[in-house]
Design an enzyme around this catalytic site. Structure first.
Site, mmCIF file in Angstrom:
data_model
loop_
_atom_site.group_PDB
_atom_site.id
_atom_site.type_symbol
_atom_site.label_atom_id
_atom_site.label_comp_id
_atom_site.label_asym_id
_atom_site.label_seq_id
_atom_site.Cartn_x
_atom_site.Cartn_y
_atom_site.Cartn_z
ATOM 1 N N ASN A 1 44.240 -41.043 35.990
ATOM 2 C CA ASN A 1 45.378 -41.805 36.541
ATOM 3 C C ASN A 1 46.600 -40.986 36.916
ATOM 4 O O ASN A 1 47.716 -41.505 36.979
ATOM 5 C CB ASN A 1 45.789 -42.915 35.573
ATOM 6 C CG ASN A 1 44.728 -43.986 35.444
ATOM 7 O OD1 ASN A 1 43.632 -43.856 35.981
ATOM 8 N ND2 ASN A 1 45.023 -45.043 34.715
ATOM 9 N N TYR B 1 48.133 -38.489 35.314
ATOM 10 C CA TYR B 1 49.013 -38.006 34.253
ATOM 11 C C TYR B 1 48.727 -36.529 33.971
ATOM 12 O O TYR B 1 48.000 -35.878 34.725
ATOM 13 C CB TYR B 1 48.896 -38.898 33.027
ATOM 14 C CG TYR B 1 49.308 -40.319 33.343
ATOM 15 C CD1 TYR B 1 50.608 -40.593 33.793
ATOM 16 C CD2 TYR B 1 48.407 -41.370 33.267
ATOM 17 C CE1 TYR B 1 50.992 -41.883 34.131
ATOM 18 C CE2 TYR B 1 48.790 -42.671 33.603
ATOM 19 C CZ TYR B 1 50.078 -42.917 34.048
ATOM 20 O OH TYR B 1 50.455 -44.187 34.396
#
Length: 355
Positions: free
Chosen positions: A178, A180
């Site tokens: 995602n 990160y």
């Protein structure tokens, strides 16, 4: 034939079924202490019939926070507060892993204490805006982690994993998806380094591999999972060499023998890669499949045909605390209220009815 309602052994932890609750940020933590509250404990306890609950993203170190009202697990107070959550889940027969999520460059100084600043592999600001207590603000250019600081961050993940086990979690999931911090190291768009942590594939996977090794050494591989999302563009990620990157990552971590791999399938055309990763990984495989709309009961067929060992459900678990029972009955399902997904009080959080 194996079904979603059969138990499964997760590296020594018995799961009652093969339905996982996906990690979902709900932003209900205490704003000052970054601790889960009694309301958070109730929320997870309501969903304890899942075979496995994977918690919302929990920042392993203070500078890893990317959103308002999200919890950490790097202080004694946070450990104690999470113990209330895990006890509540276990009292109802559930199993819960903590997702360790370092947001890296996704965040804002306004979310952090003192002079802390979002960090990243390179000085590349993401497009878009951060959610802050004062409203949306443009993302800032991250402070570049030095080589020593990269190693300190690896150690921070390991320490957070130890804290999670002390807090009563059955294990931890390392968030490598995602957009990160871990995926920021994997992706060429955010990682322009020329040292041992950047450049060719074998260097870009190094941070993820070292985090997995450190966490598994700290709490045991049987308590360690990893989540990935190949080709994900979320949070302004620009990833290249995906077909080479993730098999190389799996080959590097395979000797560690972690409990599970959790794959977020971002598009239907990625299924061949997903199946290849499934073959390469010896442990339990969890799939959050690409579907039109929320993951539904139709995805349970992926367990029956051997595509995956568990299916992870997100939005349906928000609105249906007793989701396994509803899946067995094929509904009816409550619809989630988008306006109450992030932040707020009990409304849209613990007040969805069970069957």
């Amino acid at each position: 034939m194996t079904t979603a309602f059969d138990p499964v052994d997760l590296a020594g932890t018995r799961l009652a079924n093969r339905i996982a609750m996906a990690p979902m940020t709900r932003s209900r933590a205490d704003a000052v202490r970054r601790t889960p509250t009694a309301l958070v404990a109730e929320y997870y306890a309501q969903r304890a019939s899942a075979g496995l609950i994977i918690s919302e993203g929990v920042h392993p170190v203070a500078e890893g926070q990317g959103y308002p009202f999200t919890p950490g697990i790097h202080s004694r107070e946070q450990i104690a507060a999470w113990r209330e959550v895990t006890d509540a889940v276990h009292e109802r027969g559930g199993r819960i892993f903590a997702q360790l999520m370092h947001s890296g460059r996704i965040g804002h100084p306004d979310l952090l204490d003192g002079d802390l600043h979002p960090v990243g592999p390179s000085a590349v600001a993401p497009a878009g805006q951060a959610f802050t207590p004062e409203g949306p603000k443009d993302y800032v250019t991250p402070r570049v982690l030095t080589g020593d600081e990269v190693r300190e961050t690896v150690a921070g993940f390991a320490a957070a994993a130890r804290n999670a086990v002390e807090a009563g979690f059955d294990g931890v999931e390392i968030h490598g998806a995602n957009g990160y911090l871990i995926q920021q190291f994997l992706a060429t768009g955010s990682n322009h380094r020329t040292d041992e942590w950047g450049g060719p594939v074998e260097n870009r996977i190094r941070f993820a591999v070292e985090v997995v090794r450190a966490v598994a050494a700290e709490i045991g591989p049987e308590r360690t999972g990893l989540r990935i999302s190949p080709a994900n563009t979320l949070n302004d990620i620009a990833e290249t060499e995906t077909e080479e990157l993730y098999p190389a990552l799996l080959d590097a971590i395979e000797p560690v023998g972690i409990a599970y791999l959790h794959v977020l399938e971002t598009a239907p055309e990625l299924r061949p890669l997903v199946l290849d990763l499934r073959k390469r990984f010896a442990g339990t495989f969890i799939l959050n499949p690409s579907t039109e709309g929320p993951t539904s009961s139709e995805s349970l067929a992926l367990i029956e045909d051997g595509t995956t060992d568990l299916v992870a459900f997100g939005r349906l678990f928000i609105a249906n605390p007793d989701l396994p029972a509803r899946l067995r009955a094929d509904g009816p399902y409550n619809e989630p209220d988008g306006a109450t997904m992030y932040g707020g009080d009990h409304r849209g959080y613990v007040d969805y009815p069970a069957l």
